[in-house]
Write a protein that holds these residues in place. Sequence first.
Motif, PDB file in Angstrom:
ATOM      1  N   VAL A 368       0.837  -1.196   0.000  1.00  0.00           N
ATOM      2  CA  VAL A 368       0.000   0.000   0.000  1.00  0.00           C
ATOM      3  C   VAL A 368       0.869   1.242   0.000  1.00  0.00           C
ATOM      4  CG1 VAL A 368      -1.750   1.290   1.262  1.00  0.00           C
ATOM      5  CG2 VAL A 368      -1.864  -1.200   1.163  1.00  0.00           C
ATOM      6  N   GLY A 369       0.493   2.207  -0.784  1.00  0.00           N
ATOM      7  CA  GLY A 369       1.213   3.467  -0.912  1.00  0.00           C
ATOM      8  C   GLY A 369       0.768   4.150  -2.181  1.00  0.00           C
ATOM      9  N   PHE A 370       1.176   5.398  -2.361  1.00  0.00           N
ATOM     10  CA  PHE A 370       0.721   6.149  -3.522  1.00  0.00           C
ATOM     11  C   PHE A 370       1.180   5.494  -4.810  1.00  0.00           C
ATOM     12  CE2 PHE A 370       1.449   9.569  -6.694  1.00  0.00           C
ATOM     13  CZ  PHE A 370       0.124   9.887  -6.905  1.00  0.00           C
ATOM     14  N   ARG A 371       2.449   5.079  -4.847  1.00  0.00           N
ATOM     15  CA  ARG A 371       2.953   4.451  -6.062  1.00  0.00           C
ATOM     16  C   ARG A 371       2.248   3.130  -6.322  1.00  0.00           C
ATOM     17  NH1 ARG A 371       8.698   1.637  -6.922  1.00  0.00           N
ATOM     18  NH2 ARG A 371       8.310   0.858  -8.997  1.00  0.00           N
ATOM     19  N   ALA A 372       2.023   2.346  -5.256  1.00  0.00           N
ATOM     20  CA  ALA A 372       1.334   1.072  -5.426  1.00  0.00           C
ATOM     21  C   ALA A 372      -0.062   1.289  -5.984  1.00  0.00           C
ATOM     22  CB  ALA A 372       1.259   0.331  -4.098  1.00  0.00           C
ATOM     23  N   LYS A 373      -0.728   2.320  -5.503  1.00  0.00           N
ATOM     24  CA  LYS A 373      -2.077   2.590  -5.990  1.00  0.00           C
ATOM     25  C   LYS A 373      -2.059   2.992  -7.456  1.00  0.00           C
ATOM     26  CE  LYS A 373      -6.306   5.052  -4.842  1.00  0.00           C
ATOM     27  NZ  LYS A 373      -6.991   5.975  -3.923  1.00  0.00           N
ATOM     28  N   LYS A 374      -1.085   3.794  -7.850  1.00  0.00           N
ATOM     29  CA  LYS A 374      -0.968   4.188  -9.257  1.00  0.00           C
ATOM     30  C   LYS A 374      -0.736   2.955 -10.136  1.00  0.00           C
ATOM     31  CE  LYS A 374       2.296   7.255  -9.265  1.00  0.00           C
ATOM     32  NZ  LYS A 374       3.200   8.243  -9.898  1.00  0.00           N
ATOM     33  N   GLU A 375       0.186   2.093  -9.709  1.00  0.00           N
ATOM     34  CA  GLU A 375       0.500   0.922 -10.503  1.00  0.00           C
ATOM     35  C   GLU A 375      -0.698  -0.025 -10.575  1.00  0.00           C
ATOM     36  OE1 GLU A 375       4.131  -0.965  -9.410  1.00  0.00           O
ATOM     37  OE2 GLU A 375       5.297   0.877  -9.453  1.00  0.00           O
ATOM     38  N   PHE A 376      -1.410  -0.158  -9.453  1.00  0.00           N
ATOM     39  CA  PHE A 376      -2.588  -1.011  -9.417  1.00  0.00           C
ATOM     40  C   PHE A 376      -3.638  -0.528 -10.410  1.00  0.00           C
ATOM     41  CE2 PHE A 376      -6.854  -1.716  -7.645  1.00  0.00           C
ATOM     42  CZ  PHE A 376      -6.873  -3.101  -7.576  1.00  0.00           C
ATOM     43  N   LEU A 404      -4.085  -3.987  -1.987  1.00  0.00           N
ATOM     44  CA  LEU A 404      -4.548  -3.941  -3.364  1.00  0.00           C
ATOM     45  C   LEU A 404      -4.134  -5.254  -4.028  1.00  0.00           C
ATOM     46  CD1 LEU A 404      -3.351  -0.316  -4.183  1.00  0.00           C
ATOM     47  CD2 LEU A 404      -5.671  -1.037  -3.583  1.00  0.00           C
ATOM     48  N   LEU A 405      -5.089  -5.976  -4.629  1.00  0.00           N
ATOM     49  CA  LEU A 405      -4.831  -7.311  -5.139  1.00  0.00           C
ATOM     50  C   LEU A 405      -5.174  -7.415  -6.612  1.00  0.00           C
ATOM     51  CD1 LEU A 405      -6.501  -9.349  -2.234  1.00  0.00           C
ATOM     52  CD2 LEU A 405      -4.102  -8.662  -2.416  1.00  0.00           C
ATOM     53  N   LEU A 406      -4.303  -8.081  -7.359  1.00  0.00           N
ATOM     54  CA  LEU A 406      -4.580  -8.428  -8.750  1.00  0.00           C
ATOM     55  C   LEU A 406      -4.637  -9.948  -8.858  1.00  0.00           C
ATOM     56  CD1 LEU A 406      -2.171  -6.020 -10.649  1.00  0.00           C
ATOM     57  CD2 LEU A 406      -4.666  -5.931 -10.690  1.00  0.00           C
ATOM     58  N   VAL A 407      -5.610 -10.464  -9.595  1.00  0.00           N
ATOM     59  CA  VAL A 407      -5.742 -11.901  -9.833  1.00  0.00           C
ATOM     60  C   VAL A 407      -5.320 -12.174 -11.267  1.00  0.00           C
ATOM     61  CG1 VAL A 407      -7.290 -13.880  -9.802  1.00  0.00           C
ATOM     62  CG2 VAL A 407      -7.631 -12.007  -8.180  1.00  0.00           C
ATOM     63  N   LEU A 408      -4.256 -12.960 -11.438  1.00  0.00           N
ATOM     64  CA  LEU A 408      -3.644 -13.202 -12.741  1.00  0.00           C
ATOM     65  C   LEU A 408      -3.638 -14.692 -13.047  1.00  0.00           C
ATOM     66  CD1 LEU A 408      -0.524 -10.953 -12.072  1.00  0.00           C
ATOM     67  CD2 LEU A 408      -2.580 -10.271 -13.319  1.00  0.00           C
ATOM     68  N   GLU A 409      -3.493 -15.032 -14.330  1.00  0.00           N
ATOM     69  CA  GLU A 409      -3.369 -16.442 -14.669  1.00  0.00           C
ATOM     70  C   GLU A 409      -2.071 -16.987 -14.063  1.00  0.00           C
ATOM     71  OE1 GLU A 409      -2.665 -17.481 -18.782  1.00  0.00           O
ATOM     72  OE2 GLU A 409      -2.137 -15.412 -19.261  1.00  0.00           O
ATOM     73  N   TYR A 410      -2.125 -18.229 -13.648  1.00  0.00           N
ATOM     74  CA  TYR A 410      -1.009 -18.864 -12.951  1.00  0.00           C
ATOM     75  C   TYR A 410      -0.043 -19.484 -13.948  1.00  0.00           C
ATOM     76  CZ  TYR A 410       1.472 -22.257 -10.030  1.00  0.00           C
ATOM     77  OH  TYR A 410       2.435 -22.986  -9.396  1.00  0.00           O
ATOM     78  N   MET A 411       1.231 -19.160 -13.799  1.00  0.00           N
ATOM     79  CA  MET A 411       2.281 -19.705 -14.660  1.00  0.00           C
ATOM     80  C   MET A 411       3.092 -20.734 -13.870  1.00  0.00           C
ATOM     81  SD  MET A 411       2.209 -18.420 -17.742  1.00  0.00           S
ATOM     82  CE  MET A 411       0.448 -18.662 -17.581  1.00  0.00           C
TER      83      MET A 411
END
Length: 632
Positions: A368-376, A404-411
């Motif tokens: 969590v942070g400003f940069r993390a939010k921008k990237e999210f 902040l969570l992203l759900v991505l395909e698993y490699m």
Amino acid sequence: MRMSAFSVVQAVIIVSVVILDLGVAQPINKTTNINNTNTPLQFFCGGNDAKSATTFSRNLNFTFSQLRSQLSTTGVYYATARSLDDDEDVVYGVAQCRNYLLSTECLACFDVAVSVVGNCGSANGAHVFLDNCFLRYENLDDFYDDPQGNLNIDVLEKCGNESTSQPITAFNQAVGGLLSDIGIATPRTSDFYIASIRQVAGANATIYAIAQCIENASQAICKDCLSRAYNGLNRCLPAHEGRAINVACFMRYSEFPFFQNNQTINFTPFLPGKGSSRKSGIIIGLSTGAGLLLILSLFLWFGRWKKSKAVAKDTSESQGARCYSYENLKLATNNFSEEYLIGKGGFGEVFKAIVDSGNVVAVKKLRVGFRAKKEFENEVNLNSNIRHRNLIQQLGWCSDGPELLLVLEYMPQGSLDKFLWGEKKGTLSWKQRSDIILGIARGLVHLHEEFHIKIIHRDIKSSNILLDNDFQPKIADFGLARFLSEDQTHVSTGFAGTMGYTAPEYANRGRLSEKVDTYSFGIVALEVISGRSCSDVNYSGPQIEYLLDHAWKLYEKGTHIKLIDEAVDPNEYQEENVKKIIEIALMCTQLVSLRPTMSEIYLMLSSEPQLEQREMSRPTYNVDRRIHIVGS
């Protein structure tokens, strides 16, 4: 005894042929306004019966299940499979979906195709064509390796039975020009696929069109097939729609939408005399100027997100992504426990999770942070709409919890760096390495020149390349990616990326263009070939030097074959091929004005046996090549 390729063609000619009437316009989905159904267009049944109906049925069902399993993977539109039994009733199958489809839509079309060919009974060969997909099976594998034989079957045009409601001359010119352009450009693209639109001059109307070749075709076969498809569709005009069908290619136009407007492919760079320069299809790799690409500010997207989160959510869901519950993801990762941890970095951590009753995914947790939010927000907006076999697919996101969570395909194989200098060092064969390099190039071509907007990744590096079970690469981590504006040649911005991989004009002066990704690709290609990190200076030899220094000095001496990882079996590769790829990688690290575009690189890697002899300039370097990431 297996049938010969010629007898298969004969069988196709004499077999029962069912042609379904397209005399009325396809119904329009009122929700999406997309004119698309899975109505079969045509199918063929082979003229020879299987030796054993029981064995054939078992083999056919197995082949279909393998095809369906492959097509269920996000970004996979082409699949081949064969039955396990190696007898007279062996079944080889191939299926292909249109690239504008979601995986669920592709599977729905495939299921319809399977039900249609079920009418062929025990015939040991069949084809079926639908607007959204194509399915074929035979008892021989010639059509895998020799698609030239497909051209013995005429391209069939199927024209709508209504004339356009638009001014005929303007309509014919718009359709003819669009089909001509995509017919020329499609064989030059990374996926043999283009979807595009064009306005009818003087009318409030849009033409929608696609062209697609079967993936195992050569560039020449694709070009020939689409040329004949174009000629066939010209005979349809001024019909409001038309399809040209062949087992090697498919072309369609309509004055009604059958794909979303944001699913178009920018084909201008693939037209001779337009976009990047070419010489009769042979890429020399010299580009002038600072590049075509410009960046839209992240804050435009940030503002757009803040103005209408609902709109962003709707856009994501329309492409198959969804908003997950924080509590559900927390439960799926056992409260983000160490046992589920599969990776970590400056951005945060990645966990393996099982969601939706058995689907294995990767959950990326940003600090969590400003940069993390921008990237999210950047990743959610950008990656929800990207679908390509060499780009990681975003399945969903979550923003209602403390992280902040992203759900991505698993490699399953993890990141590339583990196979180059990590715990799996030295296990990649030369074929796997060359396929990885080609796959990365193919993914970047899609971002730079095929997606409906231009995108610069900004952080191409080995740890951001993930591998699937077949060791096919997928570019990941779009947190630093930037959208591009076509009315500028570059943009000046604060540096964000990984030193050692990024281009010096960007790291030192903040000058960002698509050629920044080109430079990074060159560095990664050298890493894949050598098995060494670009930041590693602990080489054995007379001097301590970085990988790029080392590669260039070997090239100057004409001994750059020595760069290849000693773990690679010399019997697995041809020296000239390795040297060619090294030279292409070094081209990518020259001055920005001399770097090739990614489409040029892809064609050099995939089409040309050797490069033209020409003088190359010394690579450019950053002031500080130590590995670190700086926020924008």
